[in-house]
Design an enzyme around this catalytic site. Structure first.
Site, PDB file in Angstrom:
ATOM      1  N   ALA A   1       0.830  -1.214   0.000  1.00  0.00           N
ATOM      2  CA  ALA A   1       0.000   0.000   0.000  1.00  0.00           C
ATOM      3  C   ALA A   1       0.863   1.263   0.000  1.00  0.00           C
ATOM      4  O   ALA A   1       0.533   2.245  -0.674  1.00  0.00           O
ATOM      5  CB  ALA A   1      -0.926  -0.029   1.218  1.00  0.00           C
TER       6      ALA A   1
ATOM      7  N   ILE B   1       2.235  -9.023  16.276  1.00  0.00           N
ATOM      8  CA  ILE B   1       1.138  -9.911  16.672  1.00  0.00           C
ATOM      9  C   ILE B   1       0.720  -9.679  18.128  1.00  0.00           C
ATOM     10  O   ILE B   1      -0.362 -10.087  18.523  1.00  0.00           O
ATOM     11  CB  ILE B   1       1.504 -11.404  16.485  1.00  0.00           C
ATOM     12  CG1 ILE B   1       2.709 -11.787  17.355  1.00  0.00           C
ATOM     13  CG2 ILE B   1       1.703 -11.746  15.024  1.00  0.00           C
ATOM     14  CD1 ILE B   1       2.861 -13.292  17.541  1.00  0.00           C
ATOM     15  N   ASP B   2       1.600  -9.025  18.911  1.00  0.00           N
ATOM     16  CA  ASP B   2       1.381  -8.968  20.359  1.00  0.00           C
ATOM     17  C   ASP B   2       0.192  -8.104  20.792  1.00  0.00           C
ATOM     18  O   ASP B   2      -0.337  -8.269  21.875  1.00  0.00           O
ATOM     19  CB  ASP B   2       2.635  -8.444  21.075  1.00  0.00           C
ATOM     20  CG  ASP B   2       3.858  -9.306  20.806  1.00  0.00           C
ATOM     21  OD1 ASP B   2       3.686 -10.486  20.450  1.00  0.00           O
ATOM     22  OD2 ASP B   2       4.988  -8.791  20.947  1.00  0.00           O
TER      23      ASP B   2
ATOM     24  N   ARG C   1       2.301   1.600  -3.565  1.00  0.00           N
ATOM     25  CA  ARG C   1       1.298   1.986  -4.572  1.00  0.00           C
ATOM     26  C   ARG C   1       0.743   3.384  -4.321  1.00  0.00           C
ATOM     27  O   ARG C   1       0.514   4.140  -5.265  1.00  0.00           O
ATOM     28  CB  ARG C   1       0.192   0.939  -4.625  1.00  0.00           C
ATOM     29  CG  ARG C   1       0.796  -0.406  -5.067  1.00  0.00           C
ATOM     30  CD  ARG C   1      -0.071  -1.186  -5.972  1.00  0.00           C
ATOM     31  NE  ARG C   1       0.689  -2.258  -6.584  1.00  0.00           N
ATOM     32  CZ  ARG C   1       0.203  -3.444  -6.913  1.00  0.00           C
ATOM     33  NH1 ARG C   1      -1.060  -3.712  -6.689  1.00  0.00           N
ATOM     34  NH2 ARG C   1       0.971  -4.344  -7.482  1.00  0.00           N
TER      35      ARG C   1
ATOM     36  N   ASP D   1       6.586  -1.865  19.136  1.00  0.00           N
ATOM     37  CA  ASP D   1       6.902  -0.673  19.933  1.00  0.00           C
ATOM     38  C   ASP D   1       8.388  -0.311  19.908  1.00  0.00           C
ATOM     39  O   ASP D   1       8.745   0.870  19.912  1.00  0.00           O
ATOM     40  CB  ASP D   1       6.371  -0.784  21.362  1.00  0.00           C
ATOM     41  CG  ASP D   1       6.821  -2.056  22.062  1.00  0.00           C
ATOM     42  OD1 ASP D   1       7.457  -2.913  21.403  1.00  0.00           O
ATOM     43  OD2 ASP D   1       6.548  -2.193  23.264  1.00  0.00           O
TER      44      ASP D   1
ATOM     45  N   GLY E   1     -13.208 -21.251  24.847  1.00  0.00           N
ATOM     46  CA  GLY E   1     -13.813 -21.887  26.016  1.00  0.00           C
ATOM     47  C   GLY E   1     -12.787 -22.420  26.999  1.00  0.00           C
ATOM     48  O   GLY E   1     -13.041 -23.424  27.674  1.00  0.00           O
TER      49      GLY E   1
HETATM   50  P1  ADP Z   1       9.384  -4.669  17.961  1.00  0.00           P
HETATM   51  O1  ADP Z   1       9.519  -3.524  17.042  1.00  0.00           O
HETATM   52  O2  ADP Z   1       8.657  -5.817  17.353  1.00  0.00           O
HETATM   53  O3  ADP Z   1       8.847  -4.250  19.317  1.00  0.00           O
HETATM   54  P2  ADP Z   1      12.076  -4.808  19.119  1.00  0.00           P
HETATM   55  O4  ADP Z   1      11.654  -4.296  20.456  1.00  0.00           O
HETATM   56  O5  ADP Z   1      13.051  -5.929  19.063  1.00  0.00           O
HETATM   57  O6  ADP Z   1      10.832  -5.289  18.220  1.00  0.00           O
HETATM   58  O7  ADP Z   1      12.663  -3.572  18.309  1.00  0.00           O
HETATM   59  C1  ADP Z   1      13.059  -3.720  16.965  1.00  0.00           C
HETATM   60  C2  ADP Z   1      14.238  -2.854  16.690  1.00  0.00           C
HETATM   61  O8  ADP Z   1      13.877  -1.473  16.872  1.00  0.00           O
HETATM   62  C3  ADP Z   1      15.436  -3.052  17.609  1.00  0.00           C
HETATM   63  O9  ADP Z   1      16.236  -4.152  17.233  1.00  0.00           O
HETATM   64  C4  ADP Z   1      16.176  -1.752  17.410  1.00  0.00           C
HETATM   65  O10 ADP Z   1      16.861  -1.750  16.154  1.00  0.00           O
HETATM   66  C5  ADP Z   1      15.031  -0.740  17.315  1.00  0.00           C
HETATM   67  N1  ADP Z   1      14.749  -0.138  18.641  1.00  0.00           N
HETATM   68  C6  ADP Z   1      14.149  -0.732  19.697  1.00  0.00           C
HETATM   69  N2  ADP Z   1      14.078   0.120  20.753  1.00  0.00           N
HETATM   70  C7  ADP Z   1      14.650   1.277  20.331  1.00  0.00           C
HETATM   71  C8  ADP Z   1      14.884   2.552  20.973  1.00  0.00           C
HETATM   72  N3  ADP Z   1      14.520   2.791  22.222  1.00  0.00           N
HETATM   73  N4  ADP Z   1      15.517   3.501  20.244  1.00  0.00           N
HETATM   74  C9  ADP Z   1      15.907   3.267  18.981  1.00  0.00           C
HETATM   75  N5  ADP Z   1      15.700   2.095  18.331  1.00  0.00           N
HETATM   76  C10 ADP Z   1      15.077   1.116  18.983  1.00  0.00           C
HETATM   77  O1  F6P Z   2       7.008  -9.275  19.234  1.00  0.00           O
HETATM   78  C1  F6P Z   2       6.646 -10.416  18.529  1.00  0.00           C
HETATM   79  C2  F6P Z   2       7.211 -11.648  19.177  1.00  0.00           C
HETATM   80  O2  F6P Z   2       6.782 -12.773  18.414  1.00  0.00           O
HETATM   81  C3  F6P Z   2       6.842 -11.846  20.641  1.00  0.00           C
HETATM   82  O3  F6P Z   2       5.539 -12.356  20.805  1.00  0.00           O
HETATM   83  C4  F6P Z   2       7.923 -12.785  21.106  1.00  0.00           C
HETATM   84  O4  F6P Z   2       8.185 -12.605  22.480  1.00  0.00           O
HETATM   85  C5  F6P Z   2       9.131 -12.364  20.288  1.00  0.00           C
HETATM   86  O5  F6P Z   2       8.631 -11.639  19.174  1.00  0.00           O
HETATM   87  C6  F6P Z   2       9.953 -13.525  19.800  1.00  0.00           C
HETATM   88  O6  F6P Z   2      11.050 -13.032  19.141  1.00  0.00           O
HETATM   89  P1  F6P Z   2      12.085 -13.904  18.278  1.00  0.00           P
HETATM   90  O7  F6P Z   2      11.460 -14.100  16.940  1.00  0.00           O
HETATM   91  O8  F6P Z   2      13.290 -13.059  18.209  1.00  0.00           O
HETATM   92  O9  F6P Z   2      12.254 -15.206  18.978  1.00  0.00           O
END
Ligand code: ADP
Ligand code: F6P
Length: 324
Positions: free
Chosen positions: A25, A129-130, A28, A106, A188
């Site tokens: 998306a 997915i969380d 495009r 996040d 359930g």
């Molecule tokens: P998700 O995005 O699924 O929550 P992560 O928490 O592992 O997964 O974060 C993904 C990537 O985002 C990290 O490997 C890092 O490169 C970047 N990142 C995470 N936290 C921060 C932060 N506080 N500041 C800058 N980059 C971050």
């Molecule tokens: O954030 C998505 C997630 O699948 C979480 O549910 C889980 O804790 C984590 O990533 C697993 O990460 P990895 O793929 O690095 O094992």
């Protein structure tokens, strides 16, 4: 168009079903508005290494139905450091990229906020997915992950019932119990153990004993991976108390993260991707697309990051009513 000519898109953190639809998306919508769109491979790692390629509408054909992310993803913990963020900005400048769309959880959105605070135009799209991202009813992939979990639990229930067993089913979710709570409610399950509410082994034993005494043929307990009790501990405790049911444990793990996105996730991905490009067109930055009711809205990343998305308190009440 507020001077934007080149936009780049990346997927970061854990992959989630729907990420491909969001990339499609963005590409495009960007092309529709005569922007040049670039794809960054493997998230912040690819950005820092300059792994960036031009994407055209044809490059994103036939991906909306696929799980995972064709741009791939990665984790680069060092991206929290200023030096890495500077390198990233240097790469964007080298490629003449004026704006970035980050699709991820996040952590990834924290990286997006850091870049925004350093002057890069950035829009976030919640993909995880969380369902732990504050400010959106759903992130990309949650609906698909739930469908996968409930299919698995329905199957486990067949065998649990045939053998009079209690099953402990561990599901992903990091520190968030959303997947466990919702999947348990709609299959359930007798009980869901989530990080947001600490429980004791005695309480779990009592729940299972109650199900046995009521004459139920099985009991399902859904355990969030981040809960205070782990499946093995619970299994040992239940076995030691010899409640009546045999005990089995299934860890669904990464199975839950793959697979074809549902209609809901494909539509959400499509709406988020176009909304992200529209936001850039309107000169916005440092915001995330979000689902509010049936509308797509924008939330400031500063407001989103650092907040815990609450689990609807009404869900515990539902469980109480439905398992009596
Ligand atoms: P998700 O995005 O699924 O929550 P992560 O928490 O592992 O997964 O974060 C993904 C990537 O985002 C990290 O490997 C890092 O490169 C970047 N990142 C995470 N936290 C921060 C932060 N506080 N500041 C800058 N980059 C971050
Ligand atoms: O954030 C998505 C997630 O699948 C979480 O549910 C889980 O804790 C984590 O990533 C697993 O990460 P990895 O793929 O690095 O094992």
């Amino acid at each position: 168009m507020s001077e934007i000519r080149r936009v780049a898109v990346m997927t970061s953190g854990g992959d989630s079903p729907g990420m491909n639809g969001a990339i499609r998306a963005v590409v495009r919508a960007g092309t529709y508005y005569d922007l040049e769109v670039y794809g960054i491979r493997q998230a912040y790692r690819g950005l820092v290494n300059g792994d960036i390629e031009r994407l055209d509408t044809r490059d994103v054909a036939g991906i909306i139905q696929a799980g995972g992310t064709f741009l791939q993803t990665a984790r680069l913990p060092e991206f929290k450091e200023e030096a890495y963020q500077r390198k990233a900005i240097r790469r964007l400048n080298e490629h003449g990229i004026d704006a970035l769309v980050v699709i991820g959880g996040d952590g990834s959105l924290s990286g997006a906020l850091a870049l925004h605070q350093r002057g890069v135009k950035v829009i976030g799209i919640p993909g995880s997915i969380d369902n732990d991202i504050w400010g959106t009813a759903s992130s990309l992939g949650v609906d698909t992950a739930l469908d996968t979990i409930i299919e698995a639990i329905d199957r486990l229930r067949d065998t649990a019932s045939s053998h009079e067993r209690v099953f402990l089913v561990e599901v992903m979710g990091n520190k968030c119990g959303y997947l466990a709570m919702v999947s348990g409610l709609v299959t359930g399950a007798e009980f869901m153990i989530i990080p947001e509410e600490e429980v004791t082994l005695e309480h779990v034993n009592a729940v299972v004993e109650d199900a046995y005494m009521k004459g139920k043929s099985h009991a399902m307990i859904v355990v969030a991976e981040g809960a205070n009790l782990k499946c093995q501990q619970i299994a040992e405790s239940l076995s030691a108390h010899d409640i009546g049911f045999e005990v089995r444990t299934t860890i669904l793990g990464h199975v839950v993260r793959g697979g074809r996105p549902t209609t809901f996730d494909r539509l959400l991905a499509t709406r988020f991707g176009v909304a992200a490009v529209n936001a850039l067109k309107e000169g916005k930055s440092g915001v995330m697309t979000a689902l509010e009711g049936t509308d797509i809205v924008l939330r400031n990343l500063e407001e989103v990051i650092g907040k815990q998305r609450p689990i609807n308190p009404g869900y515990s009440e539902l469980l109480k009513i439905l398992t009596r």
